[in-house]
Motif scaffolding. Structure first.
Motif, PDB file in Angstrom:
ATOM      1  N   ALA A 370       0.835  -1.203   0.000  1.00 17.56           N
ATOM      2  CA  ALA A 370       0.000   0.000   0.000  1.00 17.56           C
ATOM      3  C   ALA A 370       0.869   1.252   0.000  1.00 17.56           C
ATOM      4  O   ALA A 370       0.585   2.231  -0.701  1.00 17.56           O
ATOM      5  CB  ALA A 370      -0.924  -0.013   1.226  1.00 17.56           C
ATOM      6  N   ARG A 372       3.907   1.580  -1.174  1.00 11.02           N
ATOM      7  CA  ARG A 372       4.562   1.742  -2.471  1.00 11.02           C
ATOM      8  C   ARG A 372       3.538   2.130  -3.549  1.00 11.02           C
ATOM      9  O   ARG A 372       3.851   2.894  -4.470  1.00 11.02           O
ATOM     10  CB  ARG A 372       5.314   0.459  -2.838  1.00 11.02           C
ATOM     11  N   GLY A 373       2.323   1.602  -3.403  1.00  7.26           N
ATOM     12  CA  GLY A 373       1.277   1.970  -4.358  1.00  7.26           C
ATOM     13  C   GLY A 373       0.916   3.444  -4.250  1.00  7.26           C
ATOM     14  O   GLY A 373       0.700   4.133  -5.254  1.00  7.26           O
ATOM     15  N   PHE A 376       4.684   5.995  -4.673  1.00  9.40           N
ATOM     16  CA  PHE A 376       5.395   6.139  -5.943  1.00  9.40           C
ATOM     17  C   PHE A 376       4.485   6.725  -7.011  1.00  9.40           C
ATOM     18  O   PHE A 376       3.310   6.365  -7.105  1.00  9.40           O
ATOM     19  CB  PHE A 376       5.889   4.781  -6.459  1.00  9.40           C
ATOM     20  N   PRO A 378       3.581   7.583 -11.224  1.00  8.35           N
ATOM     21  CA  PRO A 378       3.413   6.672 -12.357  1.00  8.35           C
ATOM     22  C   PRO A 378       4.712   6.298 -13.073  1.00  8.35           C
ATOM     23  O   PRO A 378       4.876   5.145 -13.462  1.00  8.35           O
ATOM     24  CB  PRO A 378       2.491   7.439 -13.309  1.00  8.35           C
ATOM     25  N   LYS A 381       6.607   3.745 -10.931  1.00  8.98           N
ATOM     26  CA  LYS A 381       5.955   2.431 -11.017  1.00  8.98           C
ATOM     27  C   LYS A 381       6.264   1.771 -12.351  1.00  8.98           C
ATOM     28  O   LYS A 381       6.538   0.569 -12.422  1.00  8.98           O
ATOM     29  CB  LYS A 381       4.440   2.582 -10.847  1.00  8.98           C
ATOM     30  N   ARG A 382       6.190   2.574 -13.415  1.00  5.42           N
ATOM     31  CA  ARG A 382       6.453   2.048 -14.753  1.00  5.42           C
ATOM     32  C   ARG A 382       7.848   1.405 -14.798  1.00  5.42           C
ATOM     33  O   ARG A 382       8.031   0.296 -15.263  1.00  5.42           O
ATOM     34  CB  ARG A 382       6.372   3.213 -15.746  1.00  5.42           C
ATOM     35  N   ILE A 384       9.827   0.451 -12.260  1.00  2.94           N
ATOM     36  CA  ILE A 384      10.007  -0.691 -11.353  1.00  2.94           C
ATOM     37  C   ILE A 384       9.403  -1.949 -11.969  1.00  2.94           C
ATOM     38  O   ILE A 384      10.003  -3.026 -11.944  1.00  2.94           O
ATOM     39  CB  ILE A 384       9.388  -0.404  -9.966  1.00  2.94           C
ATOM     40  N   ILE A 385       8.212  -1.798 -12.542  1.00  4.85           N
ATOM     41  CA  ILE A 385       7.563  -2.978 -13.142  1.00  4.85           C
ATOM     42  C   ILE A 385       8.386  -3.466 -14.345  1.00  4.85           C
ATOM     43  O   ILE A 385       8.617  -4.672 -14.514  1.00  4.85           O
ATOM     44  CB  ILE A 385       6.120  -2.648 -13.588  1.00  4.85           C
ATOM     45  N   LEU A 386       8.869  -2.527 -15.140  1.00  4.15           N
ATOM     46  CA  LEU A 386       9.675  -2.898 -16.297  1.00  4.15           C
ATOM     47  C   LEU A 386      10.957  -3.613 -15.859  1.00  4.15           C
ATOM     48  O   LEU A 386      11.341  -4.644 -16.424  1.00  4.15           O
ATOM     49  CB  LEU A 386      10.018  -1.637 -17.112  1.00  4.15           C
ATOM     50  N   PRO A 443       5.590   8.037 -22.894  1.00  4.23           N
ATOM     51  CA  PRO A 443       6.893   7.717 -22.306  1.00  4.23           C
ATOM     52  C   PRO A 443       8.007   7.611 -23.354  1.00  4.23           C
ATOM     53  O   PRO A 443       9.110   8.099 -23.126  1.00  4.23           O
ATOM     54  CB  PRO A 443       6.654   6.368 -21.631  1.00  4.23           C
ATOM     55  N   LEU A 444       7.723   7.012 -24.479  1.00  2.42           N
ATOM     56  CA  LEU A 444       8.792   6.814 -25.466  1.00  2.42           C
ATOM     57  C   LEU A 444       9.302   8.146 -26.004  1.00  2.42           C
ATOM     58  O   LEU A 444      10.503   8.309 -26.238  1.00  2.42           O
ATOM     59  CB  LEU A 444       8.319   5.911 -26.603  1.00  2.42           C
TER      60      LEU A 444
END
Lengths: 529, 98, 512
Positions: A370, A372-373, A376, A378, A381-382, A384-386, A443-444
């Protein structure tokens, strides 16, 4: 295009003159007793109060997340007293400096631009901060940045964006937009930045300032809140090449607390910056960083600067670094992988934010998730997930493993290019400053801002950005210089010489022609300082 | 290369211990799929004989000597803790065993 | 198929009788032992490792995992790792690295453990152990690598102090970052029913080795040495390895043996019932002697290892490795062989001494001047029994090698008899002083004053004229009655042999 020096925004009074002075000039006058550090610090605090506003208030430059006025004044008075007592002080003693908020400062809030660290006061100083303190440099405050240095516009700061002093509807670049904007808006003569994929150089480029990413390991990482350990590097932000060299010399050199710190002492960088002689220097224009993807205006400014160098006696050659085409891809695997691990410690257990889940049992596991949700943003998060994906079972070899091999190829390209050239040059960023909000949802497109700066991080080599002029839109263009690892002095030699040639052409520093900034209401802690 | 579905993102988010709203899962899946598609080319440009570079500079054998340094002062240790008790960090009940 | 029985008292799972299980399944075990190194400072920072400090008073930004902190490798910890590797006959890597093992746990400040993954410091060695009956057994060692310990959680609010039922936990990071060496065996097959014994003997031998090397106190009861026990069963030695369970933190030699036995019986019951063993961690319960299910292998076990970017590779020079090799002390196996030869013990005697953990005290006692036989006699007999009765280690008794050596000297010089010596020992154990002091205080000295003895003999002969007559008549064996009377009169403080001589002499009988 050469700007006409607009003196209307130039020195109007004593205080304004002090904030526009170079660090080298301030250092000389402080040593000579012509000015006190307290006056210098006060002038900067006044400037901050006048133009900075605060992040998130929709006005002002918003270069600072936190201003430590009282502490800076205390340091200044101490330095003044010691100087008056005849004590031998460091050359930069009394010259104030701003520090990017990703660098920990004992007793001063440090957030890395993230909600997850809101209110955290570190119990220790980064090594580079210790060195600033030992030198007697007052720390004006902590500068704004993309959260955890993840971004190229400073819009990913959890506290609101920094604005470009040249055009406050545009971004100052990132992640170190706060440090670049602080020096460009005369809110600090010097600032500390960090550069993982261009976070010092790209903001320098779009704010018309100078930024240097030293050789990896040249300045201690101890106390830098890590994004990608094998890429992160602290460095100086300034308004001139010489000023950058002076700050680099204060911070650089071996640190036993950083196992990746170079054993070498920091070289004679200021001397290199002052030499202003490029005769016989072989300057390699990187073919892959000068064509597709770079705007015509940026290229025109770049070519014109290269021509100046050639006229001054440099030997200009074209070099090819074919694997640079894959550098951005490799970077967006290595960086998030390391970041996903480095950012695991932000879990609400030992420091910073703790958030309980809105429903269900309150267990450590659920509180971590919770926190970290909620803590952090967006982009974090992007990444970390990547990174979690790139390191996960079954994908490691294809992603992280391959990306680390691309680093080897990039290093080989640098080595081959340096057989023909002493330094490599390119534009720093493909475009001038882009409007706030224009790339947030893509993002790109945001990642592409670092296409020219990333190769140096992957290879660990040093890079500098200095202004080469203004584009037709009236915004600064950055010129990048790169050198072999441990040859940082070459950046300063070439940069110092090019800067002198350009300023001759312009009739003064580029930043002297920046438009005047609106006066905005000051934030409370600055108003009372 | 496999496309990243919202379920994949949910699994990764659990591994990375981050609560994500369903809308975030959807959005991230789309964004990350695009990023992964863009960066996946790295595996095609390197061959087996290329060594990996995990450290940008070739330093080895950096050690410290086994000499005790003072601890952080006790008052500093817990000053930033979200919760503490009896000189220790207080954390919510731990369900999983390590 | 045999019937599995559920141990009602423990609430454990169905079990197959151990002999039954090992008759039908091949047992394969593996051991992962974590050892805290006895360095002054932590693996990656200068915080002290001293035991027993107030919570969170031996920490730094590094061991607390604060943002920005960076690790630097402790040279002595690496040297200890090399020492252990060499003693296990491993090869020492020419180049190795640290890696990050990523998983979340509140004990672990960074939420990754800095460890070694595919590049351990030491690999491919073995440890020779001796089972209780003297059978030698070689345990192959796959690797020994360096890593860091975690902090310590105290679970508060629950009835049991265990995790489940706790309201919250309190975390102390003094232990976080203490250097660990993890020593991992290859699968140990072929021991059959003796697998639990092999496991125990290995852990015991490893403990002795680590102490001899001076790299760790290796006290299991203090958690300085912790064993994870892997067990799997397969239908026959030719079959592929079965699914294994990993029982964590088994913290005594005896428990290691019991945990293996339990898992063999439990897994056999699962397999007998047609089920399959779950790959999971299990917890050992010392009180009930059972293991219970912990965590099943899952997504969370995707540790996402990658080379630790904050540290540079280690390339221990061959000169350093050879220097460490040259400084290795005599290792336990070699020492045992040497001492057995020096002391002249039989194989059986030596095995008993080793199994009873008496090697060091006997060695020290011999060094104090006692004969090896006497030292073994006292430590392996009277003192071992006393320690056993008091439920303490023999080394915890208030008698040391110096006292035992002194006692042995008193007996050998004839000042006291063997029987008296036992009484002296009682006195020493009761805190009455040194053996000599007890002899004096309790008046236990052998009566060696000839005139006093002659008087006593004459008195005894006078009191038993018929016996004296028999002796004179040639029935020399009748002297025993007079000797007994003299011994009684002197409360045993006489040398019975000398008394007998005097009796015969005083009656004028021919000396036998």
């Amino acid at each position: 295009m050469a700007p006409s020096a607009d003196r209307s925004s130039g020195p109007q009074n004593g205080a304004d003159e002090l904030v526009r002075a170079s660090a080298a000039d301030l250092a000389r006058r402080l040593t000579a007793g012509e000015v006190t550090s307290e006056d210098v610090v006060r002038a900067h605090l006044d400037r901050i109060a006048a133009v900075d506003g605060a992040p998130g208030d929709g006005r002002g430059v918003a270069a600072y997340l936190h201003v430590s006025g009282e502490e800076a004044l205390a340091t200044a008075r101490d330095v003044d007293a010691r100087r008056a007592a005849g004590e031998q002080l460091h050359a930069l003693a009394g010259v104030p400096v701003a520090v990017k908020d990703v660098v920990v400062t004992r007793g001063t809030p440090t957030t890395a631009g993230s909600k997850i660290l809101e209110g955290w006061v570190p119990p220790y100083d980064a090594t580079l901060v210790e060195r600033l303190r030992v030198a007697g440099m007052p720390v004006l405050g902590k500068t704004n940045m993309d959260e955890f240095a993840m971004g190229s516009s400073t819009e990913h700061s959890a506290y609101g964006p920094t604005r470009n002093p040249w055009d406050t509807s545009r971004t100052p670049g990132g992640s170190g937009g706060g440090s670049a904007a602080a020096v460009a808006a005369f809110e600090a003569p010097l600032a500390v930045g960090t550069d993982t994929g261009g976070s010092i150089r790209q903001p320098a480029a779009v704010t018309g300032s100078v930024g240097v990413k030293p050789t990896y390991g040249g300045i201690s990482r101890y106390g830098l809140i890590a994004m990608a350990s094998s890429l992160d590097q602290a460095g100086p932000c300034a308004r001139s090449v010489l000023d950058a060299a002076l700050l680099h010399e204060v911070m650089g050199g071996h640190d036993p607390r950083d196992a990746t710190s170079l054993p070498d002492p920091v070289g004679p960088l200021a001397e290199a910056a002052r030499s202003r002689d490029v005769r016989g220097m072989r300057v390699g224009v990187v073919r892959e960083l000068t064509g597709e993807g770079f705007s015509a205006e940026v290229m025109a400014s770049f070519r014109s600067a290269v021509d100046l160098l050639a006229d001054a006696g440099a030997e200009v050659v074209e070099v090819s670094c074919p694997t640079f085409a894959h550098a951005l891809d490799a970077y967006y695997l290595v960086m998030p992988s390391e970041a996903s691990s480095n950012l695991a410690r932000f879990d609400g257990m030992r420091f910073g934010l703790r958030v309980e889940p809105s429903e269900g049992p309150v267990t450590a596991e659920r509180v971590m998730a919770a926190t970290r949700g909620a803590g952090f943003g967006p982009e974090v998060k992007r990444r970390i997930i990547l990174g979690t994906y790139a390191l996960s079972a079954g994908y490691y070899d294809a992603y992280y493993g391959s990306a680390q091999k691309v680093r080897t190829l990039v290093q080989r390209d640098f080595a081959a290019a340096h057989e023909q050239a002493d330094v490599l040059v390119s534009p720093t960023a493909p475009t001038t400053a882009f409007p706030l909000g224009s790339r947030l949802d893509d993002p790109l497109a945001m990642y592409a801002a670092d296409i020219a700066t990333i190769p140096a991080n992957l290879a660990g080599v040093p890079g500098m950005s200095l202004p080469s002029g203004l584009a037709a839109d009236g915004l600064p263009v950055g010129f990048q210089v790169m050198a072999p690892a441990r040859a940082d002095e070459r950046l300063y030699r070439l940069g110092g010489a090019l800067e002198a040639l350009l300023e001759d052409r312009w009739g003064g520093p580029l930043l002297a022609s920046a438009p005047a900034l609106d006066t905005v209401p000051a934030r409370p802690e600055v108003a009372t300082a | 290369m496999p496309a990243l579905s919202p379920d994949d993102v949910a699994r990764l988010a659990a591994l990375a211990r981050i609560d994500l709203e369903p809308a975030e899962l959807e959005r991230l899946a789309g964004e990350l799929d695009a990023v992964v598609a863009a960066v996946a080319s790295v595996s095609s440009v390197v061959s087996d004989d290329v060594p990996a570079t995990s450290h940008p500079l070739p330093l080895v054998d950096v050690y410290r000597e086994d000499v005790v340094e003072p601890s952080l002062p006790a008052e500093d240790v817990l000053a930033g803790a979200p919760a503490a008790q009896d000189g220790r960090f207080l954390v919510p009940q731990i369900l999983e065993e390590d | 198929m045999s019937t599995a029985t559920a141990p009602a008292a423990t609430g454990g799972e169905p079990l197959v009788a151990y002999d039954d299980a090992t008759a039908r399944y091949d047992v394969v075990i593996g051991l992962e032992v974590h050892v805290e190194l006895g360095t002054a400072t932590k693996m990656f920072d200068g915080s002290s490792t001293a035991f027993g400090a107030e919570p969170n008073t031996q920490v730094s930004p590094v061991s607390l995992g604060l943002p920005g902190a960076l690790p630097v490798v402790n040279r002595t910890a690496v040297e200890h790792g090399i020492r252990i590797g060499l003693a296990l006959d491993c090869s020492i890597a020419e180049m190795c690295r640290f890696a990050r093992k990523n998983y979340f746990y509140p004990d672990m400040p960074k939420n990754f453990q800095t460890s070694q993954y595919d590049e351990p410091l030491a690999a491919d060695g073995h440890l020779d152990v001796v089972l209780e009956d003297g059978t030698p057994w070689r345990v192959e060692v796959e690797r020994a690598h360096l890593e860091e310990d975690t902090g310590k959680s105290t679970h508060v609010g629950g009835a049991t102090g265990r995790i489940h039922g706790a309201d919250h936990s309190l975390v102390d990071y003094n232990r976080a970052g203490i250097p660990l060496v993890e020593i991992v065996t290859r699968p140990v097959a072929g021991a059959g029913a003796r697998a639990p014994e092999v496991a125990r003997a290995y852990v015991a031998a490893l403990r002795d080795l680590l102490r001899a090397l001076g790299v760790s106190e290796a006290r299991m009861e203090q958690g300085q040495m912790r064993a994870d026990v892997n067990v799997s069963l397969r239908p026959s030695p030719d079959a592929p390895l079965g699914t294994r369970t990993e029982t964590k933190n088994v913290n005594s030699f005896r428990s290691v043996e019991r945990a293996v036995r339990y898992e063999v019986s439990r897994q056999a019951a699962v397999l007998d019932a047609g089920g399959s063993v779950l790959q999971e961690t299990r917890h050992w319960h010392e009180d009930t002697g059972i293991t219970t299910s912990g965590r099943v292998k899952s997504d969370a076990d995707d540790y996402r290892y990658f080379p630790e970017p904050d540290l540079v590779p280690l390339t221990p020079s061959r000169a350093w490795v050879e220097e460490v090799r040259a400084s290795l002390p005599e290792l336990p196996v070699a020492r045992r062989a040497r001492l057995q030869a020096e002391w002249g013990y039989s194989d059986l005697e030596m095995r008993d001494v080793v199994n009873a953990g008496l090697l060091d005290v006997i060695s020290a006692t011999v060094a104090q001047g006692a004969s090896p036989a006497a030292a073994r006699k006292w430590w392996g007999g009277e003192l071992a029994r006393t320690a056993n009765a008091r439920e303490v280690e023999v080394t915890a008794l208030p008698v040391g090698p110096a006292e035992v050596a002194e006692l042995a000297r008193l007996v050998e010089s004839g000042r006291i008899t063997d029987r008296m010596a036992r009484e002296v020992l009682e006195g020493v154990l009761a805190g009455e002083g040194t053996p000599t002091e007890v002899v004096t205080a309790r008046g236990l000295e052998v009566v060696s004053d000839e005139s006093a003895l002659v008087t006593a003999v004459d008195e005894a002969l006078a009191a038993n004229p018929d016996v004296a007559e028999k002796i004179r008549g040639g029935k020399v064996q009748a002297a025993g009655a007079v000797v007994g009377a003299v011994m009684k009169a002197t409360r045993g403080a006489a040398d019975a042999k000398r008394v007998r001589e005097l009796v015969l002499e005083r009656v004028g009988a021919p000396q036998a």
